[in-house]
Every structure is written in C-alpha cells, then in structure tokens.
Design a protein around this motif. Structure first.
Motif, PDB file in Angstrom:
ATOM      1  N   PRO A  31      -3.391  52.971 -50.357  1.00 52.41           N
ATOM      2  CA  PRO A  31      -3.919  53.800 -49.261  1.00 52.41           C
ATOM      3  C   PRO A  31      -2.867  54.041 -48.180  1.00 52.41           C
ATOM      4  O   PRO A  31      -2.204  53.117 -47.720  1.00 52.41           O
ATOM      5  N   TYR A  32      -2.709  55.309 -47.816  1.00 50.48           N
ATOM      6  CA  TYR A  32      -1.868  55.644 -46.672  1.00 50.48           C
ATOM      7  C   TYR A  32      -2.709  56.018 -45.460  1.00 50.48           C
ATOM      8  O   TYR A  32      -2.195  56.135 -44.336  1.00 50.48           O
ATOM      9  N   ALA A  33      -4.008  56.212 -45.668  1.00 50.93           N
ATOM     10  CA  ALA A  33      -4.923  56.572 -44.578  1.00 50.93           C
ATOM     11  C   ALA A  33      -6.294  55.963 -44.866  1.00 50.93           C
ATOM     12  O   ALA A  33      -6.617  55.628 -46.005  1.00 50.93           O
ATOM     13  N   LYS A  34      -7.096  55.849 -43.830  1.00 43.70           N
ATOM     14  CA  LYS A  34      -8.463  55.356 -43.989  1.00 43.70           C
ATOM     15  C   LYS A  34      -9.310  56.390 -44.725  1.00 43.70           C
ATOM     16  O   LYS A  34      -9.017  57.592 -44.658  1.00 43.70           O
ATOM     17  N   PRO A  35     -10.355  55.971 -45.423  1.00 48.35           N
ATOM     18  CA  PRO A  35     -11.225  56.943 -46.107  1.00 48.35           C
ATOM     19  C   PRO A  35     -11.792  57.960 -45.118  1.00 48.35           C
ATOM     20  O   PRO A  35     -12.341  57.578 -44.080  1.00 48.35           O
ATOM     21  N   PRO A  36     -11.682  59.261 -45.398  1.00 47.13           N
ATOM     22  CA  PRO A  36     -12.094  60.298 -44.441  1.00 47.13           C
ATOM     23  C   PRO A  36     -13.573  60.666 -44.572  1.00 47.13           C
ATOM     24  O   PRO A  36     -13.934  61.841 -44.735  1.00 47.13           O
ATOM     25  N   PHE A  37     -14.434  59.674 -44.472  1.00 43.81           N
ATOM     26  CA  PHE A  37     -15.869  59.897 -44.602  1.00 43.81           C
ATOM     27  C   PHE A  37     -16.595  59.233 -43.430  1.00 43.81           C
ATOM     28  O   PHE A  37     -15.980  58.616 -42.577  1.00 43.81           O
ATOM     29  N   ASP A  38     -17.927  59.448 -43.388  1.00 41.82           N
ATOM     30  CA  ASP A  38     -18.746  58.919 -42.289  1.00 41.82           C
ATOM     31  C   ASP A  38     -18.199  59.429 -40.962  1.00 41.82           C
ATOM     32  O   ASP A  38     -18.015  60.636 -40.810  1.00 41.82           O
ATOM     33  N   GLU A  39     -17.877  58.541 -40.028  1.00 38.73           N
ATOM     34  CA  GLU A  39     -17.452  58.995 -38.701  1.00 38.73           C
ATOM     35  C   GLU A  39     -16.069  59.660 -38.730  1.00 38.73           C
ATOM     36  O   GLU A  39     -15.685  60.326 -37.759  1.00 38.73           O
TER      37      GLU A  39
ATOM     38  N   ARG B 201     -15.164  61.887 -41.060  1.00 37.87           N
ATOM     39  CA  ARG B 201     -15.243  63.139 -41.812  1.00 37.87           C
ATOM     40  C   ARG B 201     -14.878  64.313 -40.907  1.00 37.87           C
ATOM     41  O   ARG B 201     -15.287  64.382 -39.744  1.00 37.87           O
ATOM     42  N   PHE B 202     -14.106  65.232 -41.423  1.00 39.31           N
ATOM     43  CA  PHE B 202     -13.625  66.409 -40.698  1.00 39.31           C
ATOM     44  C   PHE B 202     -12.849  66.022 -39.439  1.00 39.31           C
ATOM     45  O   PHE B 202     -12.865  66.720 -38.431  1.00 39.31           O
ATOM     46  N   ALA B 203     -12.156  64.886 -39.501  1.00 42.88           N
ATOM     47  CA  ALA B 203     -11.306  64.423 -38.404  1.00 42.88           C
ATOM     48  C   ALA B 203      -9.887  64.232 -38.925  1.00 42.88           C
ATOM     49  O   ALA B 203      -9.650  64.146 -40.142  1.00 42.88           O
ATOM     50  N   ALA B 204      -8.930  64.190 -38.009  1.00 41.33           N
ATOM     51  CA  ALA B 204      -7.540  63.958 -38.403  1.00 41.33           C
ATOM     52  C   ALA B 204      -7.417  62.608 -39.103  1.00 41.33           C
ATOM     53  O   ALA B 204      -8.142  61.660 -38.777  1.00 41.33           O
ATOM     54  N   PRO B 205      -6.529  62.497 -40.089  1.00 42.66           N
ATOM     55  CA  PRO B 205      -6.396  61.228 -40.809  1.00 42.66           C
ATOM     56  C   PRO B 205      -5.858  60.126 -39.911  1.00 42.66           C
ATOM     57  O   PRO B 205      -5.066  60.372 -38.997  1.00 42.66           O
TER      58      PRO B 205
END
Length: 480
Positions: A37-45, A47-51
């Motif tokens: 992983p290079y970034a946190k999972p882009p889901f839940d809070e 989602r649609f936010a910068a990585p």
C-alpha cells in the motif's frame, strides 16, 4: 544486463520500507513484492477525497499477492475477447508492485501505469509482469489508481483528477522507498500505455511530479485535458440518471457498483464514432493539473519516447462493423468527430485499399493519439524519440491495433494478454528488439534511433524494423 545464476528455486525475500517490513518471493535472481500500500483505502470517509499516505503496520506484511483492484465495469461485447479484466476483491486498492534484480544497487527505475480509458485495468494483468525488465537490471514498479467514477468524476466538494493524484502519490512512494529494493531514486522513468500514457504525460506536466523523474515513455496516449465542465460530462450524466446532484456527498451515498451500473446503462448503444459516449478525462485545474500535457510537455526538460500503432482503431471495431459504414454514414461520422474533408482526403490517399469505415477509423486513431504526439515532438527541443508500431496481428484482423505492442515492449509474447492480441506465432525477434530499445531508453534516455527533430525521423517497428522519415505526414498536418 544483470547476470544471475539461473537458480529457479522459489524462496523468501525480505525488504523494509518506511511503513514496515515486507515478505516477498525471489526466483531466478528476481525479487518480487506485490500489493504494497502506498495510500490508505479510498473508501468510507476517504471516498472522493485526495489520497492519504498509507499507515505503518506492525510485524511483517505478506507481499506475495496483488492488491485489490479498483471498482470497474468488465469489458463487454467483442472487446472482452481481446482485453482482460482482473477482479480482486477488497478495499486496499492503492498499491504498488516491485520486481527487482536480487543484486540491484542504484539500479535505474521505471514506474508503469496501466491503460483502460481511465475506467478499467489493473497492474495485476499477466502482460504487466515486470520480470523481463528486472532481468535487464531495472527495478520495475507498477501501480493501481482509482478509475472511472471514483477517480475522474467532477463533483462539488471533491478535488479534481483523483486518479492522477493517486498516481502522483505512487510516484512519491517510489522516490522515497525504491532504494529499499536496490533502485536509484534519482533515476526514475515513467512508462504507460493508452490512459496510462496520458497519466504519464500528466505527471510529467505537473511541476512537483516532474522533479522526481528523468524521462517519460508514452505509448498510444492522448495528451489532452479538458475544462472541468467538459471533463465532468460523464459524472453529470450519471447524476442526472440517478436523480442526484453531482456532489461528493451525494455520490458517496451511492455504492460503487451502483454507480458503475448507472454508467453502463447510459453507455448502452453509444460508440466512439457516433460521439454519443462521454468518456472520462483529465480536467484542467490550477491545483492538480495547471496545463494540458500537449502544452506543458513542450518544455519538459528530459527525454521523451512517444509513439502510436498504425491501426489503433481496430481494437474498438470488428471488421464487419466497419464494412457497414459507407456513404452518408461515413460523412456523418467524420462530422461528429470534427474532422475536416481535407484530412479525409489525405487518409484515403494514405490507405488506398481501405473501405470508408476503415478510413474513418484511421482518422479517429490519428486524431486521438498520432497527430497530438507528432505536434508535441515537432515543438520540443529536448530529445524526443518517436515510433510507429506496424506489425500486423492475425487475430480478428486486428493488424497493428491499439495495445498489440504491449507483448513486444514487455518481451512477454506468451502471456495470456499478449496471446489474446497477437496470437501464438508473434515474432520473438521483434519483441526482443523492442524490449531492448525500451530498456536502453530507461537506462540512458536514448532508445537507439535518431531524434525526431526537423527531419521527423520515426522508428517503424515491424518484421523488418527501420528508422525513416515519418509516414503519412500530410494526414498529420491536415489534422492540425
């Protein structure tokens, strides 16, 4: 070339990055670490936010399997016979994979970004295995990024170009961590095909990202970015279809698969030639992409290797469907694509044996990728190397269609992905020759043929390859 013992025993391999220890595998002198992983999972809070950069973990993380794939629709219809979709469930979709020579020390590095129209694809596809580059002494890294609605929507309350921001963060990860795998952080080249080529061009256009790289390879990649309103046509259509507003809050309340289903319903019956399908695209934005790549790359201070395939369009259309395009239908298609009558005349002259549908398809491919690549190469003063892939695949009469070159670039003609596009008898000598040129460019910034410059010298890849003045110059010029 890095020398290896030829030992094909599969054994454990270890590495440590700043977020923790990794357990990978080593085989035949190549160390492989997957799903980092290079970034946190882009889901839940998120989602649609910068990585956001990945959190550290305790203990040793298993790095022997690819990470989850980004939400995406499967390929449908005839194209599903040619292009593979890999589906790996899970939320940890923002990951990288590393193939490195076991004895690597300050080795050149390449970061690969996959294609798929910004809507499909993953680094887990068989044709993207980095072993062939690692065997040549290169540390090969591939990355996943958010796709389609999750990655390239234009929504109130959400940053633009989220998938591009993912790729930028992956590049930062490579720059920070690649020394742990024997890579030279000061010698990173970007490489991508189709939408991946577009992302490579966009990263090389961004002031912060371009500082981290020494070169760029763009295969059949468009070079455009649109004003936000135009870039947001796909997400606006989805919002209207679902009866919601195009906002981060409203889209976050809809599960990813429901958004994908709405997109599929809207696209039913549309086509590239009709112009009725709104594609995802990059958006011009002061914060994330201030200039379109076609403009920003003019003063990119490092070498670029850029090229296209002779028959790009044949991946999208069956031969029998092209046979049906004649007369007024062909004229209507040309007008929908905003292509001049002069360009049509040049295309007919360049391809005298082509039927009207094939001429229209050639015009589409030339407009989307070849003409922009040529315009860029003509305006740059820093070394720029142009190629045309011309080998004719016998599969479904694809000829030199979009993506057929990938098996040759990776020198991996026996993978499922390459066989689907090129068949079982593709020329191995051509694959070795192309792969060697890409390796040389990654190492030195020079693939081994003359720069484009004023003579428009282009390397034509075919069963007999040669450097020559660019073919079909009149057609490129007619397209502006």
């Amino acid at each position: 070339m890095t020398s290896h013992t030829g030992d094909d025993t599969d054994r454990a391999a270890e590495a440590r990055v700043t977020t923790g220890a990794l357990a990978g595998r080593e085989r035949d002198g190549i160390r492989r670490f997957l799903g980092i992983p290079y970034a946190k999972p882009p889901f839940d809070e998120r989602r649609f936010a910068a990585p956001e950069p990945a959190d550290a973990w305790e203990g040793v993380r298993d790095a022997t399997r690819f990470g989850a794939t980004a939400p995406q629709p499967p390929y449908g219809g005839d194209i599903a016979e040619l292009l593979n979709s890999v589906v790996i469930e899970g939320d940890d979709i923002l990951t990288v994979n590393v193939w490195a020579p076991a004895d690597a020390a300050n080795a050149p590095v390449v970061l690969w970004l996959h294609g798929g129209a910004l809507e499909r694809g993953s680094s887990a596809q068989s044709g993207y295995d980095g072993s062939t580059f690692a065997r040549e002494g290169i540390v090969f890294v591939s990355a996943n990024y958010r796709l389609g609605i999750e990655g390239f929507s234009v929504l109130e309350g959400s940053p633009l170009n989220l998938g591009l921001l993912d790729a930028a963060l992956a590049l930062e990860w490579v720059h920070r961590e690649v020394a742990a795998f024997g890579g030279d952080r000061s010698h990173i080249t970007l490489m991508g095909e189709s939408a991946g080529g577009l992302l490579v061009a966009a990263l090389a256009s961004r002031p912060d990202s371009r500082e981290l790289i020494v070169g760029a390879i763009i295969e059949s990649g468009p070079l455009d970015a649109d004003p936000p309103k135009r870039a947001g046509r796909a997400s606006a259509a989805i919002a209207q279809h679902l009866g919601i507003r195009p906002t981060r809050e409203a889209f976050s309340a809809v599960p990813p698969q429901d958004l994908i289903r709405a997109r599929a319903e809207l696209n039913r019956g549309g086509s590239l030639l009709s112009g009725s399908t709104a594609s995802f695209s990059l958006a011009l934005d002061p914060a994330t992409l201030p200039q379109a790549p076609r403009d920003a790359l003019v003063d990119f201070p490092h070498p670029i290797l850029i090229g296209t395939n002779t028959d790009e369009y044949r991946i999208w259309f069956r031969p029998e469907s092209l046979e049906k395009i004649r007369g007024l239908t062909a004229v209507a298609g040309r007008l929908a694509l905003r292509i001049s009558a002069r360009a049509a005349r040049e295309a007919r002259a360049a391809f005298p044996d082509a039927n009207p549908g094939e001429v229209l398809g050639q015009l589409l491919g030339e407009k989307l990728v070849r003409a922009p690549a040529t315009r860029l190469a003509r305006t740059r003063r820093t070394p720029t190397y142009v190629y045309e892939f011309a080998w004719q695949s016998p599969v479904r009469d694809l000829r030199a269609a979009h993506a057929v070159e990938l098996g040759f670039v990776f020198d991996a003609l026996d993978t499922d992905d390459a066989v689907a596009l090129g068949g079982t008898d593709a020329p191995a000598d051509l694959a070795r020759e192309m792969h060697a040129a890409w390796v040389r460019f990654i190492r030195t910034g020079d693939p081994g043929w003359p720069r484009f410059d004023t003579d428009r010298i282009t390397q034509v890849w075919d069963t007999t390859s040669r450097a020559m003045p660019q073919r079909r110059q009149g057609l490129v010029d007619a397209l502006g």
